[in-house]
Each structure stands twice: as structure tokens, then as C-alpha cells.
Design a protein around this motif. Sequence first.
Motif, PDB file in Angstrom:
ATOM      1  N   TYR A 191       0.850  -1.214   0.005  1.00 44.22           N
ATOM      2  CA  TYR A 191       0.110  -0.124   0.126  1.00 44.22           C
ATOM      3  C   TYR A 191       0.769   1.051  -0.089  1.00 44.22           C
ATOM      4  CZ  TYR A 191      -2.973   3.655   1.779  1.00 44.22           C
ATOM      5  OH  TYR A 191      -3.416   4.946   1.858  1.00 44.22           O
ATOM      6  N   PHE A 192       1.881   1.390   0.769  1.00 39.86           N
ATOM      7  CA  PHE A 192       2.682   2.508   0.873  1.00 39.86           C
ATOM      8  C   PHE A 192       3.704   2.682  -0.291  1.00 39.86           C
ATOM      9  CE2 PHE A 192       1.655   1.383   5.067  1.00 39.86           C
ATOM     10  CZ  PHE A 192       1.314   2.574   5.582  1.00 39.86           C
ATOM     11  N   ARG A 193       3.713   1.643  -1.152  1.00 36.36           N
ATOM     12  CA  ARG A 193       4.657   1.948  -2.440  1.00 36.36           C
ATOM     13  C   ARG A 193       3.765   1.893  -3.810  1.00 36.36           C
ATOM     14  NH1 ARG A 193       6.740  -2.430  -0.014  1.00 36.36           N
ATOM     15  NH2 ARG A 193       5.918  -4.092  -1.570  1.00 36.36           N
ATOM     16  N   HIS A 194       2.462   1.340  -3.848  1.00 35.33           N
ATOM     17  CA  HIS A 194       1.945   1.568  -4.925  1.00 35.33           C
ATOM     18  C   HIS A 194       1.035   2.714  -5.254  1.00 35.33           C
ATOM     19  CE1 HIS A 194       2.154  -3.338  -5.145  1.00 35.33           C
ATOM     20  NE2 HIS A 194       3.028  -2.736  -5.280  1.00 35.33           N
ATOM     21  N   TYR A 195       1.008   3.072  -6.248  1.00 33.03           N
ATOM     22  CA  TYR A 195       0.120   4.399  -6.529  1.00 33.03           C
ATOM     23  C   TYR A 195      -1.264   4.132  -6.421  1.00 33.03           C
ATOM     24  CZ  TYR A 195       3.952   6.793  -8.757  1.00 33.03           C
ATOM     25  OH  TYR A 195       5.215   7.564  -9.012  1.00 33.03           O
ATOM     26  N   GLY A 196      -1.790   2.730  -6.674  1.00 31.58           N
ATOM     27  CA  GLY A 196      -3.206   2.678  -6.702  1.00 31.58           C
ATOM     28  C   GLY A 196      -3.838   3.470  -7.630  1.00 31.58           C
ATOM     29  N   GLU A 197      -4.919   4.023  -6.916  1.00 33.56           N
ATOM     30  CA  GLU A 197      -5.642   5.168  -7.806  1.00 33.56           C
ATOM     31  C   GLU A 197      -5.268   6.664  -7.648  1.00 33.56           C
ATOM     32  OE1 GLU A 197      -8.163   4.497  -9.971  1.00 33.56           O
ATOM     33  OE2 GLU A 197      -7.331   2.246  -9.853  1.00 33.56           O
ATOM     34  N   ARG A 198      -4.212   6.659  -6.771  1.00 32.53           N
ATOM     35  CA  ARG A 198      -3.673   7.926  -6.284  1.00 32.53           C
ATOM     36  C   ARG A 198      -2.824   8.683  -7.392  1.00 32.53           C
ATOM     37  NH1 ARG A 198      -3.253   4.809  -1.793  1.00 32.53           N
ATOM     38  NH2 ARG A 198      -0.956   4.440  -2.105  1.00 32.53           N
ATOM     39  N   GLY A 199      -2.880   9.771  -7.556  1.00 30.14           N
ATOM     40  CA  GLY A 199      -1.950  10.591  -8.308  1.00 30.14           C
ATOM     41  C   GLY A 199      -0.487  11.000  -7.760  1.00 30.14           C
ATOM     42  N   LEU A 200       0.261  11.771  -8.547  1.00 22.14           N
ATOM     43  CA  LEU A 200       1.562  12.264  -7.713  1.00 22.14           C
ATOM     44  C   LEU A 200       1.285  13.255  -6.591  1.00 22.14           C
ATOM     45  CD1 LEU A 200       3.559  13.227 -10.853  1.00 22.14           C
ATOM     46  CD2 LEU A 200       3.891  11.076  -9.472  1.00 22.14           C
ATOM     47  N   TRP A 201       1.929  13.020  -5.543  1.00 23.14           N
ATOM     48  CA  TRP A 201       2.155  13.970  -4.436  1.00 23.14           C
ATOM     49  C   TRP A 201       2.321  15.331  -4.934  1.00 23.14           C
ATOM     50  CZ3 TRP A 201       5.673  16.721  -1.720  1.00 23.14           C
ATOM     51  CH2 TRP A 201       5.616  17.136  -0.573  1.00 23.14           C
ATOM     52  N   LYS A 202       1.876  16.395  -4.407  1.00 28.05           N
ATOM     53  CA  LYS A 202       2.151  17.522  -5.161  1.00 28.05           C
ATOM     54  C   LYS A 202       2.484  18.660  -3.864  1.00 28.05           C
ATOM     55  CE  LYS A 202      -0.560  16.677  -9.309  1.00 28.05           C
ATOM     56  NZ  LYS A 202      -1.565  16.958 -10.248  1.00 28.05           N
ATOM     57  N   GLY A 203       2.887  18.235  -2.719  1.00 35.21           N
ATOM     58  CA  GLY A 203       3.240  19.006  -1.769  1.00 35.21           C
ATOM     59  C   GLY A 203       2.497  19.674  -0.815  1.00 35.21           C
ATOM     60  N   ALA A 204       1.066  18.962  -0.480  1.00 34.58           N
ATOM     61  CA  ALA A 204       0.004  19.259   0.302  1.00 34.58           C
ATOM     62  C   ALA A 204       0.208  18.186   1.366  1.00 34.58           C
ATOM     63  CB  ALA A 204      -1.226  19.458  -0.001  1.00 34.58           C
ATOM     64  N   ASN A 205      -0.240  18.764   2.580  1.00 40.29           N
ATOM     65  CA  ASN A 205      -0.135  17.784   3.877  1.00 40.29           C
ATOM     66  C   ASN A 205      -1.785  17.125   3.946  1.00 40.29           C
ATOM     67  OD1 ASN A 205       2.211  18.089   4.987  1.00 40.29           O
ATOM     68  ND2 ASN A 205       1.389  20.253   6.103  1.00 40.29           N
ATOM     69  N   ASP A 206      -1.911  16.267   2.882  1.00 44.90           N
ATOM     70  CA  ASP A 206      -3.443  15.636   2.625  1.00 44.90           C
ATOM     71  C   ASP A 206      -3.261  14.171   3.021  1.00 44.90           C
ATOM     72  OD1 ASP A 206      -5.721  14.918   1.999  1.00 44.90           O
ATOM     73  OD2 ASP A 206      -5.508  15.559  -0.204  1.00 44.90           O
ATOM     74  N   TRP A 207      -3.727  13.775   4.227  1.00 46.21           N
ATOM     75  CA  TRP A 207      -3.645  12.526   4.664  1.00 46.21           C
ATOM     76  C   TRP A 207      -4.591  11.503   3.859  1.00 46.21           C
ATOM     77  CZ3 TRP A 207       0.364  11.287   7.416  1.00 46.21           C
ATOM     78  CH2 TRP A 207       1.167  12.142   8.113  1.00 46.21           C
ATOM     79  N   SER A 208      -5.531  11.984   2.990  1.00 44.37           N
ATOM     80  CA  SER A 208      -6.314  11.195   2.160  1.00 44.37           C
ATOM     81  C   SER A 208      -5.911  11.086   0.884  1.00 44.37           C
ATOM     82  CB  SER A 208      -7.695  11.526   2.305  1.00 44.37           C
ATOM     83  OG  SER A 208      -7.844  13.119   1.664  1.00 44.37           O
ATOM     84  N   GLY A 209      -4.776  11.825   0.267  1.00 44.87           N
ATOM     85  CA  GLY A 209      -4.399  11.916  -1.000  1.00 44.87           C
ATOM     86  C   GLY A 209      -3.329  11.149  -1.278  1.00 44.87           C
ATOM     87  N   PRO A 210      -2.485  11.540  -2.369  1.00 45.44           N
ATOM     88  CA  PRO A 210      -1.222  10.950  -2.854  1.00 45.44           C
ATOM     89  C   PRO A 210      -0.371  10.753  -1.695  1.00 45.44           C
ATOM     90  CG  PRO A 210      -2.050  12.230  -4.463  1.00 45.44           C
ATOM     91  CD  PRO A 210      -2.816  12.525  -3.151  1.00 45.44           C
ATOM     92  N   GLN A 211       0.947   9.885  -1.802  1.00 41.26           N
ATOM     93  CA  GLN A 211       1.924   9.885  -0.849  1.00 41.26           C
ATOM     94  C   GLN A 211       3.172  10.017  -1.695  1.00 41.26           C
ATOM     95  OE1 GLN A 211       0.961   5.899   0.212  1.00 41.26           O
ATOM     96  NE2 GLN A 211      -0.119   6.420   2.057  1.00 41.26           N
ATOM     97  N   LEU A 212       4.201  10.441  -0.914  1.00 42.98           N
ATOM     98  CA  LEU A 212       5.547  10.492  -1.557  1.00 42.98           C
ATOM     99  C   LEU A 212       6.419   9.435  -1.019  1.00 42.98           C
ATOM    100  CD1 LEU A 212       7.537  12.564  -2.789  1.00 42.98           C
ATOM    101  CD2 LEU A 212       7.874  13.429  -0.494  1.00 42.98           C
ATOM    102  N   VAL A 221       3.600  14.292   3.878  1.00 48.64           N
ATOM    103  CA  VAL A 221       4.132  15.810   4.467  1.00 48.64           C
ATOM    104  C   VAL A 221       5.395  16.324   3.889  1.00 48.64           C
ATOM    105  CG1 VAL A 221       2.800  15.555   6.556  1.00 48.64           C
ATOM    106  CG2 VAL A 221       5.246  14.952   6.416  1.00 48.64           C
ATOM    107  N   GLU A 222       5.686  17.525   3.872  1.00 49.73           N
ATOM    108  CA  GLU A 222       6.869  18.002   3.168  1.00 49.73           C
ATOM    109  C   GLU A 222       8.081  17.796   3.913  1.00 49.73           C
ATOM    110  OE1 GLU A 222       3.157  21.391   2.732  1.00 49.73           O
ATOM    111  OE2 GLU A 222       4.222  19.792   4.066  1.00 49.73           O
TER     112      GLU A 222
END
Length: 304
Positions: A191-212, A221-222
Motif C-alpha cells: 500500500y505504501f509503495r503502489h500508486y493505486g488510484e492516487r496521483g502524484l504527491w504535489k506538496g500538500a499535507n493531505d492524509w487522504s491523498g497521494p503519498q511521496l 508531509v513536506e
Amino acid sequence: MERRLSPPPDARRFTAGGAYWRQRGALARSRERILALFHAVDEPGNDMVLYQWVQLLALALDYAPDLVIELGRGHGNSTCMFTEAINQLGPQGRSVVSLCLSDAWETRTVPRIAPVVPPGWLAPLDVRRCDILRLDYAPLVATARRVLVFWDAHGFDIAECVLGEILPLVAHKEHLVVMHDLTDARYCGPYFRHYGERGLWKGANDWSGPQLCLGPVNSCVEQAVAIVDFTSRNDLTLHSADESIRADIGGDPGRCTVMAEVLGEDFFSLYAHWFYFSLNERAEPATFTFPRYQWAKSWEAGLA
């Protein structure tokens, strides 16, 4: 900027796994207090799970700082944990300075923990409602000998303050910087490596969104970008608590059995989801490079 610094001659290396193992007795004896505090805080967003609470308490007890600087308090899981550690170590000459804009500690948490702590338990704690970016840290750390920085506030401005303002002030002292909200993806499943349905992380502290993902570091988080950049430039090891606990405990079935028996399954886990580092890891004099930080100075100048 570059500054030539020598680590203190008695600087010791601490590991998360070693601390967890060595402090198992103290953790077991603290079970009632830990559970009482954890349930009293009752963080709505589950900011820190119970085994992390226990692991970080072990690290604080083992490292035995005389000053803890908590950057980001929220409802106060880590605030309670570090205050408990200082009380166990002996509060004389030790303190926890907690910095955050939130008033949840005063309005919500203190009334909830008051019935479960003894008189004087809060005495070593200095709670400040303030902007982390606007504090003068030099007087805060001036007399400290061993400093533990818990970096739990996010954003690139905060990162620049930690790396460009606080670290140069403590680099010649014994110190440890601990970071929550970073996961070691090597131990935590696809889960922590695969994109799944998530896009690219774009610099926001968004816990429901993409991961870096930066090497083994997975985060939303930045702070993750800033710390990988900083440790890479300075040839420092960014230590994974997950890796350390597995190396010191997980690879030995006997130790795992002892930990489970002494602590119980709720207090013992091979998972951690936090990292730590220190400039003290270098035994030889070293030249460190720090990012320029002038946000607070510019702000003060604007008031003149």
C-alpha cells in the motif's frame, strides 16, 4: 552556510530498538499511567497509536534529555508522553517546552488528564501558544546539555526553521531529532509503495491523498522532502525506527518473546512509523551545511 563543529566527546549513539529493549521494565511498570494518559487524551484523529506512545517513551527514557522541544502539540499525546518521561527521569533540571498555536491542550486535555496524574506532574512542562517560526531559540537552548527535538509540525517554513535555526544552535550539544508521520515503506506492505488510484504527491499535507516515496521514506508531509535533502547534503544517516527495532529485537525470537510477555501485545510492535537523526553521529570534526533561515528576522524587521 557552513560551520565547523565538533560533537561532544561523550556523545553516545542511541537506537530506537535498543531503547525499546532496555526500557522494557520501566515501560511495564508504567502501564497503568500510560494507558490512563493515552485514553484521557483520546486524540480524535488517532495522531499517535499506543505502541508509538510506548516506543517514544522508551527512547526519551533511554536518551535522558535535559530539554525536550516539542514542535507541534495538537491534543497532546506526545506532550503527555515526554512529560511522563521527564517525571520518571527526575524533573530537577529537566523540562519539556511545547510549542503550538492550538489551545486544545489547555481547553480539552488538561481537564481530562488532571484526575490521572499526581500533584506536580505538570511542573516540568512549559506550554506555549505561539508561532514556531517567530520564537527566539537561542535563550531556550543556551544552558541545555542534551536536547531532544520532537518535530511534529509540518510545512517547508517549519522545516527551514528546524534545519536552519534550531539545528545550528544545538549541533555542538548532544541532541536527537525525532520525526513522526514518516513511514519506512520497506516494512509496511505494498500500500505504501503502489500508486493505486492516487496521483502524484504535489506538496500538500493531505492524509487522504497521494503519498511521496523517497527511498524508504513514505509520507504525505513536506518534512519528508526537507529531511532527505538535509541528511543527504550532510552525509548523515536518517534512522528508521522500524529498521532499528527489527535489528535489535525482531531478528531475535527470544527477545520478541520477552517483549511480548513483559509488555503485552498492545505495547509491543515491530512497526513504528517514525524516524530520527543526529549530527552527533560523526565522531570527527565536521563541516555541516544548513539552509538559510531568516523568516523570523525579516518579520521582526518589519515591525521596526
